[in-house]
Design an enzyme around this catalytic site. Structure first.
Site, mmCIF file in Angstrom:
data_model
loop_
_atom_site.group_PDB
_atom_site.id
_atom_site.type_symbol
_atom_site.label_atom_id
_atom_site.label_comp_id
_atom_site.label_asym_id
_atom_site.label_seq_id
_atom_site.Cartn_x
_atom_site.Cartn_y
_atom_site.Cartn_z
ATOM 1 C CE1 TYR A 39 15.356 46.061 -27.132
ATOM 2 C CE2 TYR A 39 13.424 46.464 -25.796
ATOM 3 C CZ TYR A 39 14.097 46.589 -26.991
ATOM 4 O OH TYR A 39 13.495 47.247 -28.025
ATOM 5 C CD GLU A 40 16.448 39.202 -27.282
ATOM 6 O OE1 GLU A 40 15.309 39.551 -26.906
ATOM 7 O OE2 GLU A 40 16.862 38.032 -27.202
ATOM 8 N N GLY A 41 19.801 40.705 -24.024
ATOM 9 C CA GLY A 41 21.227 40.505 -23.715
ATOM 10 C C GLY A 41 21.908 41.855 -23.742
#
Lengths: 602, 260
Positions: free
Chosen positions: A448-450
């Site tokens: 997550y978060e890129g």
């Protein structure tokens, strides 16, 4: 009930932040932090460690096994003990530790807030998501919400009365956030829209310990251009409210399901339906089409935050494994292995266990140094008390290092947890001990978060090329200066790291040349290996810098096993881990593109 | 009402104690110092009493002025108003009675009407000072208290007297109360309070400031030697058939362990 006590490594934390980075000295030069001093920072971190140990860690294992529930009205129930922990957090001011006092914050530097976050996440990653996401959403509200709401709503959130979330992902728009399909139709009321669509993977999407939750939702207005330029961002509350913050009607944003996940089970990962069974109102933040630029205000913070999560689970795994290895008696020492009557020894005496523990130690401690450095530079780069040229340089360094802080610390964080399981052997694999949960909790962080693949492309495709390569060249130059400065004290190690820096430079040139020839796929194929290579050299530099500080203290008469450990970290890193970076560089420069052959996977 | 709390700073509970080279003390380097946990119960009770009754909570310590770090974090950040540390070279060699004289003089000089402290410090476990402070002040004291209330002039204190029996003591202020585990749950310091604690007043006084001299605290007791408890001997495995093992076990319990 975990069978090994949680421990915060305050000695290493304080060495890194105060001795290595001189954070109290450097932050002391900034007017807005003038009220704080080393003693206050230390008292803050010690109290955070107490809360992590006494309040958060006890709910981490049970929360994982219990998980979250959602009822037909879309109300989430969190695991037992979460509500009480949230109360401790809210009342103590920990959600808004680095927020502005005008919105109920304490105004601590990011550097100190990050240390507290590390401790909280180390003790209970899943729980820590709720305050982390609430604070992130509150920062957007404070800056971009309709003016009358900026202060009161952000205050509600920073003081824990209300929660907050980020709603980006949809079934068809994950990493490619520009493919968002949620619709936002204007109403007669200026700034108010009706939203329709479905968001998924919403971390901390609802909870039973606050009165209201404010979602930050990406959606597309009618006639908006396709792609990311057409995306706007809206404030979508669970309950509507008036300007005096009195709650009104239930809004049409409703949790309609929870994901069943591999880890972070105490954090409710929600499917959020917008406007499905009743109209869903959203208030525009900023202007139409500014969704991604506004969201990107949180980008560095969020990515560094996930990097901290990676380091924090690694730190927990290391301290658990170290304690276990000192207590667990199994087998005779290797010198006596043929003697059946030889005394049994603690497994920490076995060379292979020591190798695993050393690998964990050096990675945990160098990642900690990297992350604190990034946070400190972030604080300094936002200070008007510094000359503009210095501020710019620090901001550049943060921009360059963010993808490494995120990707390398979460990849290695996971690896360290896996090694932790190995140290405990069979006991690492069963849930009586906390290691297996750490592995499961850690895996999401590279996603997550890129995703880490995206981080690597950001590093190679964007950060290395920014300002004509200035960010990268400045980093190389400063790193070479550290190498020169330490070459007297650590000739062999400094030379090896200097050479590794040269390899990073050559490899970057090689990939840059591919890009110039239009061979973008060939270059991007190597983005992740390049990120891992540069990441390892970045950590080696932290090991070198820590050894420099430790040696100076030892020479000043302050000898201890702890300081000696910093010298060993450097030797171990250079001899055992740095060669991986060199080898990766050679592999990248070999130019192999077999992965891209069309007949592959055909 | 002025409420005093006597506070000692001691090595953290999980410290591995090492004896110093001369054998007359412990090695202090590398130790993490904390407010002695039973004193934290005393601080919490004082703050709760102050919240209910009004007034001011003052911390009293006899020790190095460096203790103010712990007093700020463990006391001033959780509701105490200010602290008095008596730091004097003569304190180094004194005994519990000397410490009690210093604390009693401090408490008297501030005009406190109620004093809380831990039932004992976790380092030397002497359990001496609180009763001596009460005696020197001419006050009653109730020790090992697990429940306490006061209306500002009278108090009720509950103490465990062993075997599951509880004793309830009532009386009038002033009084010295010593805290047992279970009296309360010490609160966590709030962030803004940690920031505020930095600006709260810590008075560092000498013996002379309290009209005392080194002669007043000449020790009657001297610590001459420290030693660590002997290492636990290894376990012993009994062998043979069940009857033999049982007989051997009974013999060992009777003759060696002398427990039956």
């Amino acid at each position: 009930m975990s069978s090994i006590a949680f421990d915060a490594d305050l000695q290493d934390i304080f060495f890194t932040v105060f001795e290595q980075l001189d954070a109290d000295g450097r932050l002391g030069e900034i007017a807005r932090f003038a009220d704080f001093d080393k003693e206050t920072y230390q008292a803050t971190v010690e109290e955070a460690a107490r809360i992590a140990t006494e309040v958060l860690n006890p709910i981490n294992g049970p929360g994982d096994r219990q998980g979250c529930k959602v009822d037909d009205d879309g109300n989430v129930t969190t695991p037992e003990g979460y509500a009480e922990a949230w109360r401790t957090f809210s009342e103590g001011g920990w959600i808004g530790m680095n927020a502005d006092p005008e919105v109920g914050g304490v105004g601590l530097p990011n550097t100190i807030a990050m240390i507290c976050t590390e401790l909280f996440s180390s003790a209970a990653t899943a729980f820590s998501m709720y305050p982390g996401l609430t604070a992130g959403a509150a920062r957007l509200v404070h800056k971009f919400a309709p003016e009358a709401w900026q202060l009161p709503v952000a205050t509600k959130m920073f003081t824990g009365e209300w929660g907050g979330t980020m709603c980006l992902t949809e079934a068809g728009a994950g990493t490619a956030v520009g493919d968002n399909r949620t619709r936002a139709t204007p109403t007669d009321e200026p700034g108010v829209y009706l939203l329709e669509g479905e968001k998924i993977f919403i971390s901390g999407g609802d909870a039973d310990f606050y009165d209201n939750v404010v979602h930050m939702v990406l959606a597309r207005t009618p006639d908006a251009p396709s792609g990311s330029r057409g995306i706007s961002i809206f404030l979508v509350p669970k309950f509507e409210f008036d300007d005096d913050m009195n709650l009104g009607e239930r809004n049409g944003a409703k949790v309609v399901g929870l994901e069943h996940k591999m880890g972070i089970n105490g954090s409710a990962t929600c499917v959020l339906a917008l406007g499905a069974d009743k109209p869903c109102k959203g208030w525009l933040l900023g202007e139409e089409g500014q969704g991604l630029p506004i969201m990107f205000h949180l980008m560095n913070e969020a990515r560094i935050g996930v990097g901290v999560q990676g380091q924090s689970v690694a730190a927990a795994a290391y301290t658990y494994a170290l304690k276990y290895a000192k207590d667990r008696v199994q087998g005779a020492s290797v010198e006596n292995f043929k003697n059946p009557d030889a005394p049994r020894v603690a497994i920490i005496e076995h060379p292979d266990v020591r190798r695993m523990l050393m690998t964990m130690k050096v990675l945990v401690e160098t990642m900690r140094a990297l992350l604190y450095r990034v946070a400190l530079y972030e604080d300094l780069s936002h200070s008007d008390d510094l000359e503009e040229s210095k501020r710019k340089k620090l901001a550049n360094r943060v921009d360059l290092l963010v993808p490494i802080a995120k990707a390398h610390c979460t990849d290695l964080g996971f690896d360290v947890c896996v090694t932790g399981v190995q140290v405990l052997g069979g006991y690492g694999y069963i849930n009586e001990y906390p290691l297996e949960q750490l592995v499961r909790d850690a895996k999401i962080m590279s996603i997550y978060e890129g995703t880490n693949g995206v981080q690597a492309m950001d590093l190679l495709g964007r950060k290395l090329r920014m300002k004509g390569g200035a960010l990268f060249m400045e980093w190389l130059g400063d790193s070479q200066k550290l190498v020169q400065k330490t070459s007297g004290d650590f000739p062999a190690e400094a030379e090896a790291i200097g050479k590794a820096l040269g390899h990073v430079g050559q490899t970057a040139m090689h990939l840059g040349a591919l890009g110039q020839k239009g061979k973008l796929a060939d270059a991007m194929l190597q983005a992740t290996p390049f990120q891992a290579m540069m990441g390892h050299v970045v950590l080696a530099l932290e090991a070198l810098d820590q050894a420099r500080v430790a040696k100076a203290k030892i020479e000043a008469g302050e000898d201890s096993a702890y300081l000696h450990g910093k010298l060993l970290n450097l030797t171990f890193f250079v001899k055992n881990l740095l060669p991986e970076a060199i080898a990766t560089g050679k592999a990248i420069q070999s130019g192999d593109t077999s992965c891209l052959d069309e007949r592959l996977f055909a | 009402m002025k409420i005093g709390v006597c506070v000692k700073v001691a090595p953290d509970t999980d410290t591995r104690i090492k004896i110093s080279g001369d054998g007359a003390g412990i090695e202090e380097s590398g130790i993490k110092w904390i407010v002695s946990p039973y004193d934290s119960f005393g601080i919490e009770e004082a703050v709760q009493t102050q919240e209910a009754q009004g007034g001011e909570v003052i911390l009293f310590s006899a020790g190095p002025k460096d203790w103010q770090t712990q007093l700020r974090a463990g006391g001033l950040a959780v509701g105490a108003e200010r602290a008095v540390i008596v730091d004097d070279p003569a304190l180094a060699g004194t005994d519990p009675l000397g410490i009690a004289r210093v604390l009693a003089a401090g408490i008297a000089s501030e005009g406190c009407e109620l004093v809380f402290t831990g039932k004992q410090a976790i380092d030397d476990d002497n359990v001496q000072v609180p009763a001596m402070v009460a005696e020197l002040l001419g006050w009653p004291h109730v020790s090992f208290v697990t429940d306490f209330s006061t209306d500002g002039s009278t108090f009720t204190a509950t103490r465990n007297v062993g075997g599951g029996t509880q004793e309830v003591v009532t009386g009038s202020l002033p009084v010295v109360i010593t805290a047992e585990r279970g009296l309360n749950t010490p609160r966590y310091a709030k962030l803004p309070a940690i920031m505020k604690a930095k600006r709260k007043k810590v008075d560092v006084k000498s013996l002379g400031d309290l009209d005392l001299s080194a002669d007043d605290i000449t020790p009657a007791v001297q610590l001459t030697n420290f030693s660590l408890p002997p290492e636990r001997p290894a376990g012993r495995k009994l062998e043979g058939d069940v009857d033999t093992m049982v007989q051997e076990l009974v013999r060992l319990l009777r003759e060696e362990a002398k427990v039956i």
